[in-house]
Design a protein around this motif. Structure first.
Motif, PDB file in Angstrom:
ATOM      1  N   SER A 149       0.815  -1.208   0.000  1.00  0.00           N
ATOM      2  CA  SER A 149       0.000   0.000   0.000  1.00  0.00           C
ATOM      3  C   SER A 149       0.855   1.268   0.000  1.00  0.00           C
ATOM      4  CB  SER A 149      -0.918   0.005   1.228  1.00  0.00           C
ATOM      5  OG  SER A 149      -1.543   1.257   1.391  1.00  0.00           O
ATOM      6  N   GLU A 159      -5.354  -2.735  -2.525  1.00  0.00           N
ATOM      7  CA  GLU A 159      -6.736  -2.340  -2.217  1.00  0.00           C
ATOM      8  C   GLU A 159      -7.271  -3.109  -1.016  1.00  0.00           C
ATOM      9  OE1 GLU A 159      -8.652  -3.035  -5.934  1.00  0.00           O
ATOM     10  OE2 GLU A 159      -8.128  -1.057  -6.763  1.00  0.00           O
ATOM     11  N   ARG A 160      -6.857  -4.360  -0.875  1.00  0.00           N
ATOM     12  CA  ARG A 160      -7.285  -5.148   0.288  1.00  0.00           C
ATOM     13  C   ARG A 160      -6.742  -4.531   1.573  1.00  0.00           C
ATOM     14  NH1 ARG A 160      -6.683 -11.518  -1.574  1.00  0.00           N
ATOM     15  NH2 ARG A 160      -8.059 -11.345  -3.390  1.00  0.00           N
ATOM     16  N   ASP A 192      -5.814  -1.411   2.072  1.00  0.00           N
ATOM     17  CA  ASP A 192      -6.454  -0.116   2.320  1.00  0.00           C
ATOM     18  C   ASP A 192      -7.886  -0.279   2.810  1.00  0.00           C
ATOM     19  OD1 ASP A 192      -4.114   1.099   1.527  1.00  0.00           O
ATOM     20  OD2 ASP A 192      -4.789   1.459  -0.536  1.00  0.00           O
ATOM     21  N   LYS A 193      -8.614  -1.271   2.262  1.00  0.00           N
ATOM     22  CA  LYS A 193      -9.991  -1.495   2.703  1.00  0.00           C
ATOM     23  C   LYS A 193     -10.036  -1.873   4.180  1.00  0.00           C
ATOM     24  CE  LYS A 193     -14.053  -4.440   2.207  1.00  0.00           C
ATOM     25  NZ  LYS A 193     -14.680  -5.625   1.592  1.00  0.00           N
TER      26      LYS A 193
END
Length: 506
Positions: free
Chosen positions: A296, A392-393, A395-396
């Motif tokens: 990230s 994205e995982r 950050d989610k």
């Protein structure tokens, strides 16, 4: 979805393959059993096990569960239908770690590409020690390790997949010792002086186990002070290394942590690297939990300075959901230290006159002989979603934690112990009966009993799972872990509602 794994690609029953030109092997009954077992796995584990309408667990007391499973092993085999019922029972009464409301550990959820890799590696059933028996996976592991090292910031280096983060940490200790005292490999502990390892009180317990296992001794672990956030204080590390030297011991390794187990703290790697460089001490980063922040752009700053480490332990089976087990030890070393330290040169396995490049026989880099294929699941998942998808995982999960904390602060009875740095949300739930009574003599004793009772209730009702623990002067508190891609804001709301429902009468 129940027909996901038929052996016949055209929809025929596997038994009918006998009518085709393809020969049917004599264990066709086993193939039929496997086909039916897969249907149960898909339905019970992957469909029901990820459905929020279903329970996280069907709790049974040990004695009842043992009887229900019929665990006794007998001299004669049992009918297929009875075996299939056993498969169904195992699936039904196991904890559904892929359920969106399983918040109990540092692993959770399921990635279906990684799962396909796990199925495939189990079916191929090979040993990742020589190129001749695992040609695909030797090359694949090399590439996956190279890509992980790039994220750390190294253009060169080495590494190996290990059976868990604890083993990775122990390997790092062994390598650090061998680098200073290579004669220890042949002469044993007689060849080395007293060695010391430096870590924080909040580091993983495998540091202590490793020191015991390697003969360094748990008394030779020096605990470095941490600040209020649980981070190693570099100045105290420097002072303790100086003290160790003055006492005649040899500083061996500093084990810092990126994502501590309980509170998710990230040690200040850049400043620790300065201290390690000053004293020529091996710097190891246990990033088993937190390493995936390196994907990230938004959060990789938490590991600033990791490129200055000698070794890094990283478990993609945790935050990335690659599936147990998937644990990499990454090294900046380019001198073949792994092989020199661990090799035994078994001539029946690692012959030097093979018809291919024997450097591809990677098995002598590890203390293991048999070694599972752990790279395929990560490789297949990474190929499917790419580095951007994995970022994205990460950050989610951070976004969900922020949402949970915001909602928690709006509710009476929830008390955050500290603002979360990572995906660990640590809090007390204070029932109405003891709110405002912090000054009472029995307050801490009563508060300590809250989390265990709520935990028992949620497990027996099967609604969710979350862990708890004490930490130094803090009595039992909940440690909520958020990481699964299946988790939503609705699950965060449910979690808070359920804690209140289960604990308001205490």
């Amino acid at each position: 979805m129940a027909n996901m794994f038929p052996f016949s690609s055209d929809g025929q029953d596997p038994a009918s393959l006998h009518d085709m030109n393809e020969p049917l092997i004599d264990h066709s009954e086993g193939q039929l059993f496997l086909n039916e077992a897969f249907k149960i796995i898909i339905e019970e584990v992957l469909c029901k096990g990820t459905d929020i309408k279903q329970k996280v667990c069907e709790w049974k007391d040990p004695e009842d569960l043992a009887l229900l499973l019929d665990l006794e092993l007998r001299a004669t085999g049992e009918p297929q239908q009875r075996l299939l019922q056993r498969v169904k029972d195992v699936a039904k009464y196991s904890i559904k770690t892929s359920h969106p409301r399983f918040f109990n550990q540092l692993f959770a959820g399921v990635d279906y590409h990684a799962l396909a890799g796990r199925f495939l590696s189990e079916a191929l059933n090979t040993n990742l020690f020589t190129y001749e028996v695992a040609p695909v996976f030797v090359l694949m592991e090399t590439e996956v390790l190279r890509s992980l090292r790039q994220l750390v910031g190294w253009t060169e280096g080495d590494g190996i997949f290990c059976p868990g983060g604890s083993s990775s940490n122990m390997f790092a200790m062994n390598l650090a010792r061998y680098r200073l005292f290579p004669e220890v490999k042949s002469q044993g502990l007689w060849a080395v002086p007293r060695l010391t390892i430096f870590t924080s009180a909040e580091s993983h317990y495998s540091v202590k186990k490793g020191a015991a296992f390697l003969g360094i001794g748990t008394d030779n672990i020096v605990l470095v002070k941490v600040d209020e956030g649980g981070h190693i204080i570099p100045e105290d590390l420097d002072e303790k290394i100086k003290l160790t030297k003055s006492q005649g011991a040899v500083p061996l390794l500093v084990s810092c942590t990126s994502g501590t187990t309980v509170r998710g703290a990230f040690d200040p790697l850049d400043h620790i690297a300065d201290v390690c460089k000053k004293h020529n001490v091996w710097m190891h980063v246990d990033a088993a939990w937190g390493g995936s922040v390196l994907f990230s752009k938004q959060h990789r700053h938490l590991m600033k300075g990791v490129d200055r480490a000698n070794s890094v332990a990283w478990n993609p089976h945790k935050m990335l959901m690659a599936g147990l087990q998937c644990s990499a030890l990454l090294l900046q070393d380019t001198t073949d230290l792994l092989k020199k330290c661990h090799s035994a040169n078994a001539t029946y396995l690692f012959q030097q006159d093979k018809f291919y490049d024997v450097k591809l026989d990677v098995g002598d880099k590890t203390v293991q002989c048999s070694r599972k294929v752990d790279c395929l699941k990560l490789w297949l998942m990474w190929k499917a979603v790419g580095s951007i998808g994995l970022a994205e995982r990460v950050d989610k999960a951070f976004n969900l934690v922020r949402y949970l904390v915001e909602q928690m602060k709006k509710r009476e009875g929830f008390h955050l112990l500290w603002e979360p740095e990572f995906l660990n949300v640590c809090f007390w739930f204070i029932p109405p009966s003891i709110r405002g009574k912090e000054g009472n003599a029995d307050y801490q004793d009563r508060l300590a009993k809250v989390a265990p009772v709520i935990k028992e209730r949620m497990i027996k009702q099967g609604t969710m799972m979350v862990g708890y623990q004490p930490l130094r002067d803090k009595v039992n508190f909940f440690r909520m872990i958020v990481l699964s891609t299946l988790v939503s804001k609705e699950d965060m709301d449910f979690f808070l509602d359920e804690i209140e429902r289960l604990g308001n009468d205490l």
